[in-house]
Design an enzyme around this catalytic site. Structure first.
Site, mmCIF file in Angstrom:
data_model
loop_
_atom_site.group_PDB
_atom_site.id
_atom_site.type_symbol
_atom_site.label_atom_id
_atom_site.label_comp_id
_atom_site.label_asym_id
_atom_site.label_seq_id
_atom_site.Cartn_x
_atom_site.Cartn_y
_atom_site.Cartn_z
ATOM 1 C CB CYS A 2 -0.961 0.051 1.173
ATOM 2 S SG CYS A 2 -2.017 -1.403 1.339
ATOM 3 N NE ARG A 27 4.834 1.532 -0.245
ATOM 4 C CZ ARG A 27 5.839 1.504 0.618
ATOM 5 N NH1 ARG A 27 7.046 1.817 0.221
ATOM 6 N NH2 ARG A 27 5.653 1.167 1.867
ATOM 7 C CD1 TRP A 74 -0.963 -6.554 -2.783
ATOM 8 C CD2 TRP A 74 -1.071 -6.904 -0.579
ATOM 9 N NE1 TRP A 74 -0.762 -7.893 -2.566
ATOM 10 C CE2 TRP A 74 -0.825 -8.143 -1.229
ATOM 11 C CE3 TRP A 74 -1.192 -6.880 0.809
ATOM 12 C CZ2 TRP A 74 -0.687 -9.336 -0.527
ATOM 13 C CZ3 TRP A 74 -1.056 -8.069 1.514
ATOM 14 C CH2 TRP A 74 -0.803 -9.278 0.845
ATOM 15 C CG ASN A 116 0.039 1.926 3.937
ATOM 16 O OD1 ASN A 116 -0.989 1.993 3.278
ATOM 17 N ND2 ASN A 116 1.172 2.494 3.565
ATOM 18 N N GLY A 117 -1.111 -1.407 6.801
ATOM 19 C CA GLY A 117 -0.895 -2.295 7.932
ATOM 20 C C GLY A 117 -2.106 -3.154 8.200
ATOM 21 C CD GLU A 502 14.968 -14.834 -7.375
ATOM 22 O OE1 GLU A 502 14.710 -13.719 -7.875
ATOM 23 O OE2 GLU A 502 14.419 -15.241 -6.332
ATOM 24 C CE LYS A 506 12.689 -12.259 -9.451
ATOM 25 N NZ LYS A 506 12.168 -12.758 -8.189
ATOM 26 C CD GLU A 509 8.094 -13.083 -7.618
ATOM 27 O OE1 GLU A 509 8.026 -12.517 -6.508
ATOM 28 O OE2 GLU A 509 9.062 -12.938 -8.383
ATOM 29 C CG HIS A 525 15.342 -39.100 -3.351
ATOM 30 N ND1 HIS A 525 15.472 -40.376 -2.861
ATOM 31 C CD2 HIS A 525 16.604 -38.663 -3.584
ATOM 32 C CE1 HIS A 525 16.746 -40.708 -2.788
ATOM 33 N NE2 HIS A 525 17.461 -39.677 -3.228
ATOM 34 C CE LYS A 624 10.621 -4.149 -5.682
ATOM 35 N NZ LYS A 624 11.206 -5.251 -6.465
#
Length: 629
Positions: A2, A27, A74, A116-117, A502, A506, A509, A525, A624
């Site tokens: 946010c 954000r 967000w 925010n939060g 990683e 990516k 995402e 396995h 973000k």
């Protein structure tokens, strides 16, 4: 998560609020909104589209005012919908909120608030306020705060906010203004970042709030980073900060910093997306991160580092997401080069389990923003357990994490807008490699000749990355094949296993292809059961001690009809064949090889997402800077 912007000004502040939202949209982008004090009342426009659409609505409805707040969201509590979008209004227990189809403009309301939060006790506060007659029009925890401030309001907004925040449990940064007090905005923070901007020059007397200094680029460079528990009173020509202790608030002074948050740093330029731009900025970002490094010395990490490094006997790395994977690479470096026992913990899990503290541990946090709530909480937990030696590898020198940790290494990736981190990751690895060399030297495991060799390799790294970027056309061809897939498997061994992790992250995402990564030796396995011609298997194949083992794992995939896509060093003697596609890396780079091998994985994810038509820079459900738990 946010973004908040707020202001008290002598001029129409809406253009500043909208421009600030554009810079903070990375954000959170589930919804956005703006509210102003206009013609003796509160007016508001909200949208579940992007900020550009909100800008059109605001102009069409002639929303103007010299006092206002704005927010890009967000979603946490409540789905992305107009009625859940900020700002939220409270008009008293008997009031009503007059919203239009897109919420257009609401002219009714006494208190306007953005947040925010996450408020953990929102349910009990909601029940209490409902009993008092307040009506709730959203599923958000934020509306609870707006009604609570309204309930406590007795003519002084500052007092109402100070009393309200004492009732809140959880994390918050809020900005609030009131219909009855024109040209006044109150801000407060606990657990979520909030800054104060001081107007200068033509804007002298104006004051601003934001969750990030970048939101105020071009408006002011005079920034105050509010501290935990601060409440700030913004009025035209004056500003006052107070901090509460046991429910009693006292005036406090905070340092004003000059922060150059250049708006040009966020410009897209000739690139199609910010992620593409940031992938190609990695040579420069790495060079900038190494700019001040003339030799390996504890002084790179701050005053007192030499004493700390001489005392520690282990390392604990705390991080989340991509930063966790950079820490996982660092574990291999630290144990093989510096010979120091190292553990890597997911920050969001660490503080919720019983652990055995060691006061001689160096606690290392890794974070792009320096505001990651889980990582901040984890390092505070480690300190509370009796581990005082803290160090952060961070991209923002003025962040909460840098202020929290005793030592730091500031990477110089610059502003990273794309939600999927790229240049922040590679510069984190550079910082962690420098930490490895420093601890190795302190512990007597790094000779002068080895130091010189490693420094030479580091200085050549930007050129080496540039040569990897030249592989983009070949990666684009692979991406066309990946675009039709719904699942992918990534394999790596040793210190390249975290790079495989990683790469999978990516891809999932930004392309929404389900992707998982495994150590290649684990293939037999269990994961081998998934391998078919429809499951591409991406393999990181450097020419290291595990190469021959890795080749055997590749044969296991081919024998089951799988299709392999291998990023191989030039001298690995892995040749293209049926169902085996090979892109050759320009050179083998020893211990620093992970930094090179992650680049084509970034390009693969980016171009696959482009081929699938997803929103690369703003992938669904993500944001973000993760400033909520």
């Amino acid at each position: 998560m946010c973004g908040i912007v707020g202001a008290v000004s002598r001029h129409n502040i809406v253009p500043v609020l909208i421009e600030g939202l554009k810079r903070l949209e990375y954000r959170g982008y589930d919804s956005c909104g703006v509210a102003v004090h206009q013609r003796g009342g509160l007016r508001r426009a909200r949208s579940t589209e992007r900020v550009a659409e909100l800008e059109i609505n605001v102009a069409a409805d002639k929303v103007e005012g010299s006092t206002g707040i704005a927010h890009t969201r967000w979603a946490t509590h409540g789905a992305p919908a107009v009625h859940n979008a900020h700002p939220h209004f409270s008009s008293g227990p008997a009031g009503a909120d007059a919203g239009g189809a897109r919420d257009g403009v609401a002219a009714v309301g006494r208190v306007a608030l953005v947040h925010n939060g996450i408020i953990e006790n929102h349910d009990e506060l909601r029940d209490e306020l409902r009993r008092l007659g307040y009506r709730f029009d959203s599923q958000t925890d934020t509306e609870v705060i707006a009604h609570l401030v309204d309930h406590l309001y007795d003519g002084d907004l500052l007092s109402a906010v100070q009393r309200a925040v004492q009732r809140l449990r959880g994390a918050y940064a809020i900005a609030v203004f009131c219909r009855d007090e024109p040209q006044r905005v109150i801000g407060a923070r606990a657990g979520s970042p909030l800054i104060l901007g001081i107007g200068t020059g033509e804007r002298l007397g104006d004051h601003y709030l934001a969750s990030d200094a970048m939101a105020l680029a071009g408006v002011t460079d005079q920034i105050v980073y509010l501290e935990e528990g601060d409440v700030v009173d913004l009025q035209l020509g004056s500003v006052a900060i107070s901090a509460g202790v046991d429910g009693i608030f006292h005036a406090v002074q905070r340092h004003v910093r000059t922060v150059q948050a250049h708006s040009g740093a966020a410009e897209l330029g000739p690139y199609r997306h910010y992620m593409q731009k940031e992938i190609f900025e990695q040579p420069r970002a790495i060079a900038d991160t190494l700019d001040a490094v003339q030799g390996i010395s504890p002084a790179l990490f701050g005053e007192g580092a030499a004493q700390v490094f001489g005392q520690v006997d282990s390392v604990l790395i705390l991080a989340c997401g991509t930063s966790y994977y950079s820490g996982s690479v660092a574990k291999y470096w630290l144990e093989s080069i510096a010979k120091i026992p190292t553990s890597v913990e997911v920050a969001s899990e660490y503080r919720y389990r019983d652990s055995v503290p060691n006061p001689r541990t160096l606690v290392v946090t890794i974070t792009q923003s320096g505001e990651t709530a889980d990582t901040l909480a984890a390092v505070k937990h480690a300190s509370a357990l009796g581990m005082p030696h803290t160090l952060t590898v961070c991209n923002v020198a003025t962040s909460a994490m840098v202020r929290e940790c005793a030592l730091s290494y500031i990477t110089r990736a610059g502003i990273e807008i794309g939600v999927a981190s790229t240049k922040a990751f590679s510069t984190q690895l550079v910082g962690l490699f420098l930490l490895t060399l420093t601890l190795a030297k302190t512990r007597g495991y790094l000779s002068a000749e080895q130091e010189a060799e490693h420094l030479k390799a580091l200085r050549h790294l930007p050129v080496a990355v540039q040569s990897v970027l030249a592989l983009e056309p070949q990666v684009m061809a692979w991406a066309e094949q990946f675009a039709s897939k719904e699942n992918a498997l990534f394999l790596g061994r040793g210190l390249h296993y975290p790079i495989a992790l990683e790469g999978a992250l990516k891809l999932k995402e930004i392309s929404y292809i389900h992707a998982e990564a495994y150590p290649a030796g684990e293939l037999k396995h269990g994961p081998l059961a998934l391998v078919t011609a429809e499951m591409p298997v991406v393999t990181v194949a450097p020419n290291d001690a595990l190469l021959e083992k890795l080749k055997s794992n590749l044969q296991e995939v081919r024998a089951r009809g799988g299709e392999l896509f291998v990023f191989a060093d030039a001298d690995t003697r892995i040749e293209s064949a049926e169902s085996l596609h090979v892109i050759r890396m320009p050179e083998h780079y020893g211990a620093l090889s992970p930094i090179l091998h992650v680049v084509p994985l970034q390009l693969l994810a980016y171009h696959t997402a482009c081929a699938r038509g997803t929103d690369v820079d703003k992938p669904r459900n993500l944001a973000k800077s993760v400033t909520v738990e």
